[in-house]
Design an enzyme around this catalytic site. Structure first.
Site, PDB file in Angstrom:
ATOM      1  N   HIS A   1     -64.999 -41.264  -3.179  1.00 43.96           N
ATOM      2  CA  HIS A   1     -65.876 -42.643  -2.977  1.00 43.96           C
ATOM      3  C   HIS A   1     -67.215 -42.597  -2.295  1.00 43.96           C
ATOM      4  CE1 HIS A   1     -63.290 -45.114  -5.268  1.00 43.96           C
ATOM      5  NE2 HIS A   1     -62.499 -45.606  -4.082  1.00 43.96           N
TER       6      HIS A   1
ATOM      7  N   TYR B   1     -69.626 -52.639   4.428  1.00 44.05           N
ATOM      8  CA  TYR B   1     -71.147 -52.117   4.236  1.00 44.05           C
ATOM      9  C   TYR B   1     -72.199 -52.390   5.004  1.00 44.05           C
ATOM     10  CZ  TYR B   1     -68.499 -49.802   0.384  1.00 44.05           C
ATOM     11  OH  TYR B   1     -67.553 -49.075  -0.172  1.00 44.05           O
TER      12      TYR B   1
ATOM     13  N   ARG C   1     -70.004 -44.096  -4.350  1.00 41.30           N
ATOM     14  CA  ARG C   1     -69.757 -45.740  -4.586  1.00 41.30           C
ATOM     15  C   ARG C   1     -70.225 -46.065  -3.205  1.00 41.30           C
ATOM     16  NH1 ARG C   1     -66.745 -49.683  -6.782  1.00 41.30           N
ATOM     17  NH2 ARG C   1     -65.253 -50.871  -5.553  1.00 41.30           N
TER      18      ARG C   1
ATOM     19  N   HIS D   1     -65.007 -56.130  -5.795  1.00 43.08           N
ATOM     20  CA  HIS D   1     -64.254 -56.471  -4.805  1.00 43.08           C
ATOM     21  C   HIS D   1     -63.658 -58.000  -5.045  1.00 43.08           C
ATOM     22  CE1 HIS D   1     -65.936 -53.353  -1.851  1.00 43.08           C
ATOM     23  NE2 HIS D   1     -64.999 -52.892  -2.499  1.00 43.08           N
TER      24      HIS D   1
ATOM     25  N   ARG E   1     -65.536 -46.693  -9.393  1.00 48.22           N
ATOM     26  CA  ARG E   1     -64.837 -45.776  -8.746  1.00 48.22           C
ATOM     27  C   ARG E   1     -64.625 -44.623  -9.723  1.00 48.22           C
ATOM     28  NH1 ARG E   1     -62.801 -50.971  -8.671  1.00 48.22           N
ATOM     29  NH2 ARG E   1     -62.437 -51.987  -6.684  1.00 48.22           N
TER      30      ARG E   1
ATOM     31  N   LYS F   1     -59.386 -52.744 -11.210  1.00 49.30           N
ATOM     32  CA  LYS F   1     -58.130 -53.007 -10.657  1.00 49.30           C
ATOM     33  C   LYS F   1     -57.392 -54.477 -11.014  1.00 49.30           C
ATOM     34  CE  LYS F   1     -58.673 -50.374  -6.210  1.00 49.30           C
ATOM     35  NZ  LYS F   1     -58.370 -50.134  -5.040  1.00 49.30           N
TER      36      LYS F   1
END
Length: 300
Positions: free
Chosen positions: A246, A281, A249, A272, A151, A175
């Site tokens: 993004h 994706y 990414r 994730h 990110r 995160k």
């Protein structure tokens, strides 16, 4: 809606609890704060308080947002904030009934992420002039971003101790404070080595900093600044596709899948927590393969 507004202390207590228990980012906490304060202003205008709101008040508020043309995405996010807030009040035994329990989230169209083609990525990464210290830094950042799928916030906050060129790894704190190790590609390692040798000392101008990619003032770069840099290189490369912070990414994930990478490996690399987040994706990769088939197959 109300004059002399002062936020209910319950909002700050909830955010403090989230910060300590979940380790959420400042940006996420800020979003919760904005949503809850906006909702509370409406609630006060209807002669209610947050703690005695019922389902009808929330439905009226959602109807108000529709009338005011708020985006469905922002309303969905706000409803998520309210669910979490009132769940917190239930746990703290401050209320007996969750007023959000029977409220349905607005239906959102699933938007596929924008991803540049490999040719466009090559053109973008070729734009920075490595003889210029700032552009040499940007070149290293772009190569690192595409090689790892970080990110932008993770990229600009990197420190020297988080990267090992000898091992070819970068350690990311993502995160929720979760750590992950992501391998670097040879090109990224080469560009970072050149940047560290030739450009970073010039940018720092004898200042001490542990920031891997400092600004020309020797400080941590903002993500907005780097996003502006990406857009400048895209213009120079003649890329007219829609870009987002993004974009690289998304390209990282899509191109890996196009070349046969396992979905769970991509999930780990992206950081994730839920595989379903990564699965989007696969739709991008399939769409690209279908396009290639129709363009090049004799019976496409």
């Amino acid at each position: 809606m109300t004059d002399n507004y002062q936020a209910d202390p319950l909002i700050d207590a909830f955010l403090d609890d989230l910060w300590s228990a979940k380790g959420l980012s400042d940006n996420t906490l800020s979003s919760y704060r904005t949503d809850l304060r906006h909702f509370e202003r409406y609630v006060l205008s209807q002669q209610y308080r947050l703690i005695n709101v019922d389902q009808l008040v929330i439905r009226d508020y959602l109807a108000y947002r529709v009338a005011e043309n708020f985006a469905k995405t922002s309303t969905a996010r706000l409803l998520s904030s309210l669910r979490r807030f009132y769940g917190y009040l239930i746990v703290k035994q401050l209320i007996d009934i969750d007023p959000t329990s029977l409220i349905e989230s607005p239906k959102l169209a699933r938007k596929l992420p924008d991803a540049l083609s490999e040719t466009q990525i090559d053109a973008l990464l070729a734009e920075p002039d490595i003889d210029d210290p700032i552009e040499c830094r940007d070149k290293a950042m772009l190569e690192l971003l595409y090689a790892t799928g970080l990110r932008v916030t993770e990229l600009v906050s990197l420190t020297l101790e988080q990267i090992s060129l000898r091992q070819g790894l970068v350690r990311i704190v993502g995160k929720g404070g979760k750590e992950r190790l992501v391998p670097l590609g040879e090109l990224a390692i080469s560009e970072i080595e050149q940047y560290l040798l030739a450009a970073r000392p010039t940018l720092l101008n004898n200042k001490q900093s542990d920031v891997l990619f400092p600004s020309k003032r020797g400080q941590m770069m903002t993500r907005q600044t780097f996003w502006h840099r990406i857009k400048c290189y895209a213009v120079r490369a003649g890329i007219n596709s829609h870009l987002s912070p993004h974009t690289l990414r998304h390209a990282f994930a899509t191109h890996l899948l196009n070349h046969g990478a396992d979905l769970r490996v991509v999930q780990l690399l992206l950081g994730h927590s839920d595989l379903s987040t990564t699965q989007i994706y696969t739709h991008v990769a399939k769409a690209r393969l279908q396009q290639l088939h129709s363009e090049h197959h004799p019976r496409g």
